[in-house]
Design a protein around this motif. Sequence first.
Motif, PDB file in Angstrom:
ATOM      1  N   GLU A  27      -8.543  -6.858   6.772  1.00 36.64           N
ATOM      2  CA  GLU A  27      -9.088  -6.675   5.418  1.00 36.64           C
ATOM      3  C   GLU A  27      -9.881  -5.370   5.321  1.00 36.64           C
ATOM      4  O   GLU A  27      -9.813  -4.655   4.327  1.00 36.64           O
ATOM      5  CB  GLU A  27      -9.999  -7.850   5.023  1.00 36.64           C
ATOM      6  N   GLU A  77      -7.424  -2.496   5.219  1.00 34.42           N
ATOM      7  CA  GLU A  77      -6.773  -2.446   3.905  1.00 34.42           C
ATOM      8  C   GLU A  77      -7.721  -1.866   2.854  1.00 34.42           C
ATOM      9  O   GLU A  77      -7.336  -1.013   2.055  1.00 34.42           O
ATOM     10  CB  GLU A  77      -6.316  -3.850   3.476  1.00 34.42           C
ATOM     11  N   MET A  78      -8.971  -2.308   2.898  1.00 36.02           N
ATOM     12  CA  MET A  78      -9.934  -1.827   1.920  1.00 36.02           C
ATOM     13  C   MET A  78     -10.205  -0.332   2.115  1.00 36.02           C
ATOM     14  O   MET A  78     -10.304   0.417   1.144  1.00 36.02           O
ATOM     15  CB  MET A  78     -11.245  -2.614   2.009  1.00 36.02           C
ATOM     16  N   GLU A  79     -10.294   0.127   3.339  1.00 40.14           N
ATOM     17  CA  GLU A  79     -10.528   1.553   3.598  1.00 40.14           C
ATOM     18  C   GLU A  79      -9.356   2.398   3.103  1.00 40.14           C
ATOM     19  O   GLU A  79      -9.540   3.421   2.445  1.00 40.14           O
ATOM     20  CB  GLU A  79     -10.747   1.784   5.099  1.00 40.14           C
ATOM     21  N   ARG A 135      -7.564  -5.049  -6.269  1.00 40.70           N
ATOM     22  CA  ARG A 135      -7.443  -5.552  -4.902  1.00 40.70           C
ATOM     23  C   ARG A 135      -8.723  -5.277  -4.103  1.00 40.70           C
ATOM     24  O   ARG A 135      -9.198  -6.146  -3.370  1.00 40.70           O
ATOM     25  CB  ARG A 135      -6.223  -4.921  -4.205  1.00 40.70           C
ATOM     26  N   ILE A 136      -9.296  -4.091  -4.277  1.00 44.90           N
ATOM     27  CA  ILE A 136     -10.561  -3.767  -3.601  1.00 44.90           C
ATOM     28  C   ILE A 136     -11.644  -4.735  -4.058  1.00 44.90           C
ATOM     29  O   ILE A 136     -12.402  -5.276  -3.243  1.00 44.90           O
ATOM     30  CB  ILE A 136     -10.983  -2.299  -3.877  1.00 44.90           C
ATOM     31  N   TYR A 137     -11.715  -4.980  -5.353  1.00 46.69           N
ATOM     32  CA  TYR A 137     -12.702  -5.907  -5.912  1.00 46.69           C
ATOM     33  C   TYR A 137     -12.503  -7.307  -5.321  1.00 46.69           C
ATOM     34  O   TYR A 137     -13.461  -7.966  -4.918  1.00 46.69           O
ATOM     35  CB  TYR A 137     -12.592  -5.939  -7.439  1.00 46.69           C
ATOM     36  N   SER A 141      -9.297   2.414  -0.672  1.00 48.54           N
ATOM     37  CA  SER A 141     -10.392   3.254  -1.168  1.00 48.54           C
ATOM     38  C   SER A 141     -10.020   4.733  -1.110  1.00 48.54           C
ATOM     39  O   SER A 141     -10.313   5.486  -2.033  1.00 48.54           O
ATOM     40  CB  SER A 141     -11.666   3.023  -0.360  1.00 48.54           C
ATOM     41  N   LEU A 164     -11.069  -8.094  -2.460  1.00 48.94           N
ATOM     42  CA  LEU A 164     -11.451  -8.085  -1.043  1.00 48.94           C
ATOM     43  C   LEU A 164     -12.970  -8.147  -0.880  1.00 48.94           C
ATOM     44  O   LEU A 164     -13.473  -8.887  -0.040  1.00 48.94           O
ATOM     45  CB  LEU A 164     -10.916  -6.831  -0.350  1.00 48.94           C
ATOM     46  N   ILE A 165     -13.683  -7.401  -1.693  1.00 51.15           N
ATOM     47  CA  ILE A 165     -15.144  -7.375  -1.590  1.00 51.15           C
ATOM     48  C   ILE A 165     -15.744  -8.738  -1.930  1.00 51.15           C
ATOM     49  O   ILE A 165     -16.678  -9.198  -1.277  1.00 51.15           O
ATOM     50  CB  ILE A 165     -15.734  -6.281  -2.510  1.00 51.15           C
ATOM     51  N   THR A 204       0.841  -1.193   0.000  1.00 56.79           N
ATOM     52  CA  THR A 204       0.000   0.000   0.000  1.00 56.79           C
ATOM     53  C   THR A 204       0.877   1.243   0.000  1.00 56.79           C
ATOM     54  O   THR A 204       1.723   1.407   0.877  1.00 56.79           O
ATOM     55  CB  THR A 204      -0.918   0.006   1.235  1.00 56.79           C
TER      56      THR A 204
END
Length: 154
Positions: free
Chosen positions: A36, A39-41, A18-20, A44, A22-23, A3
């Motif tokens: 997770e 990381e996603m926040e 990566r966001i996709y 984003s 994770l979701i 990151t």
Amino acid sequence: MKTKILKTEQEYNEACERIYTLINSNENAIEPNSPEGEEMELLSLLVEKYEQEHYPVEAPNPIEAIKFRMEQMNLKQTDVAPLFGGKTRVSEVLHGKRPLTLKMITLLNRYLGIPLESLVTGNKEVKLEPEKREKLLRIESIKKYFSEHKAAMM
């Protein structure tokens, strides 16, 4: 994925992937304070910053903003005529034959909730005379603002 600040289109695409991932990797919702979730926040926020810098969204044309809000609220020209000063005037404005006045802008903002920024931007007919523009651009703070924001000076 390491990151870091996104500087290239490739890094941006990798962050989006990566966001996709994770979701879609978990059947359960990702908890905000989990690794997770954090990381996603963070990703984003980085993606949002990159998009703001590289894909700025311009304010809509004021007439299009009015028409859009009228459609959203299921309004006809006769419904909004009082905001424009009559049926004829609303037709003239919506067909580009008459400019918005300050009073119209204020009323559209107040009664239809159209953001002021959407109602005042895009009026390319309002211009400074060349000599006045040059005088204004000699002021360092104004010159700096225009160079940083890529504002339309013409």
